[in-house]
Every structure is written in structure tokens, then in C-alpha cells.
Write an enzyme that holds these catalytic residues in place. Structure first.
Site, PDB file in Angstrom:
ATOM      1  N   GLU A  13       0.851  -1.245  -0.004  1.00  0.00           N
ATOM      2  CA  GLU A  13       0.177  -0.098   0.023  1.00  0.00           C
ATOM      3  C   GLU A  13       0.778   1.181  -0.223  1.00  0.00           C
ATOM      4  OE1 GLU A  13      -3.853  -0.633   2.482  1.00  0.00           O
ATOM      5  OE2 GLU A  13      -2.424  -1.873   3.323  1.00  0.00           O
ATOM      6  N   ASP A 196     -12.214  -3.770  -2.278  1.00  0.00           N
ATOM      7  CA  ASP A 196     -13.109  -4.839  -2.376  1.00  0.00           C
ATOM      8  C   ASP A 196     -14.391  -3.929  -1.827  1.00  0.00           C
ATOM      9  OD1 ASP A 196     -13.517  -4.864   0.754  1.00  0.00           O
ATOM     10  OD2 ASP A 196     -11.354  -4.959   0.555  1.00  0.00           O
TER      11      ASP A 196
END
Length: 233
Positions: A13, A196
């Protein structure tokens, strides 16, 4: 003096941002590796904090105490709770809250808040929106509420969280970073890309999409830092 702390929960990330820091020095505190140096013309300190609330709080406090950062930005991915969000879309925090902490804990005890929401810094929000709007990409960006708790969300929990908090997305670190910044009076903003849909398939989707989705939040923080430096000239 301007010194920006940039936090990411996992290497996938934030590693691309860390790799672009120049004059880089690695310093270890609390079993974490901090990378200080220059991005553009701004002093930055970046760290992979690890997943979950306590890890994020530790990294935030070290950035404040050991590195004297003036602003903190949390980047990474999150699970979409709003139906308008798609994988890759960006959420910039207007405010952040825990979804797994009883509301009275923060209002009746330290830090005696008026409500359960930690407000992000207005200037950082504004510049993040400018940076996001200038990106040439198919992904969209939104500004709104982010909630935090230490679990992947099931379909049943998703419905409850939407009704209770009306959030855009959910993650495992934002509220604890915001909480630590609040008690230290450090301006913050959270920039998350959707990996998601925060449902029973979220863990699987996260593994597939996290690294690609994270690129969008990295691009926004890079633009934000440049705009922040220009705003202070």
C-alpha cells in the site's frame, strides 16, 4: 517548518511512495522502520505501520514524538460500503470513527469528545480533492466518512454499519490514526482506494486488488504533497 508523515498499513500500500523518497535514511523505533528524506522539496517521513488499530497508533505517535511531523496522511486501501463506489475509486476522509468502540467511551472519558467523529483537516481535504481531480484515470473520488474496526465485514454486518454510520468505506486503521492526531493536535487526512466491497468476499478481493488499487491513493498523496508545498510558498 513542514514535515509530512505518510503511513501505510502494508508494503503493497505504500512501497512505491517510499521508493521515491530521496536522501533517504532508515531509522528504527518500536520495531518499525521509518524512512525520512525528501519528496519533491518537502521533508517526509514514511512508515509501514502494520495492520490494525494499535499498530497504526504506535506508528503515528512515533512520527509525532521522534520525527516532529507537522501533518499526517494515511494512505492505502479500504472496503467500499457505499453502493456508488467501485474498486479503484478514491475516498478522502471528511471525518473518521470507530465502528467497534462504544460511543460513550470517547465522549464520557478521555479525550471527552463532543461526538464520535474525528474531523480531518480542511486544508488537507481541499488539496487532496484538487490532487485527485487532476488525475487522468477512470476511477472517481469522493469525500466523506470512513469507519474503522478490526474485522473483515460480512454481508449482515455491512447492512448494520451502513444504517448506523452512513459511511463511504471501512478499514482497520484510520480511526486510530485520527484519534492519535486529535489528542496531539496534528492535522490529518486519510486517502483510501477501494480494494473490495466489504462483504463476505472481501478478504479474497483484497488479496487480488490491493496492490493495484493502492496505486490511486499513492498518486493522490504525491499530488497532495506537491500542492501543500506550493500553498506555503
Amino acid at each position: 517548518m513542514l514535515r509530512i508523515g505518510v503511513i501505510g498499513p502494508s508494503e503493497k500500500e505504500i512501497a512505491e511512495f517510499i521508493n521515491k523518497i530521496t536522501e533517504k535514511k532508515q531509522i528504527e523505533h518500536a520495531m518499525l522502520k521509518f524512512y525520512s528524506g525528501i519528496y519533491g522539496e518537502i521533508e517526509v517521513v514514511s512508515v509501514v505501520c502494520g495492520v490494525c488499530k494499535v499498530n497504526a497508533s504506535i506508528a503515528t505517535q512515533v512520527l509525532i514524538d521522534k520525527f516532529d511531523v507537522t501533518h499526517i496522511i494515511l494512505i492505502g486501501v479500504a472496503g467500499a460500503l457505499s453502493s456508488q463506489l467501485e474498486v479503484g475509486d478514491i475516498v478522502i476522509s471528511s471525518e473518521v470513527a470507530y465502528h467497534d468502540v462504544a460511543s460513550g467511551i470517547l465522549t464520557e472519558y478521555h479525550p471527552w469528545m463532543e461526538d464520535i467523529y474525528f474531523k480531518a483537516d480542511g486544508k488537507l481535504i481541499e488539496l487532496s480533492m484538487e490532487a485527485a481531480s487532476s488525475l487522468v484515470a477512470t476511477s472517481k473520488f469522493y469525500t466523506g466518512r470512513i469507519i474503522t474496526g478490526e474485522t473483515f465485514i460480512t454481508h449482515k454486518e455491512r447492512e448494520y454499519l451502513v444504517q448506523q454510520f452512513n459511511p463511504l468505506c471501512v478499514d482497520m486503521e484510520s480511526a486510530s490514526v485520527a484519534h492519535t492526531c486529535y489528542v496531539n493536535r496534528i492535522p490529518f487526512v486519510v486517502i483510501r482506494s477501494m480494494s473490495d466491497n466489504a462483504d463476505e468476499k472481501s478478504s479474497e478481493q483484497f488479496k487480488i486488488n490491493a496492490e493495484t488499487a493502492a496505486q490511486n491513493s499513492i498518486k493522490v498523496v504525491e499530488g497532495l504533497i506537491i500542492k501543500l508545498s506550493l500553498s506555503l510558498v
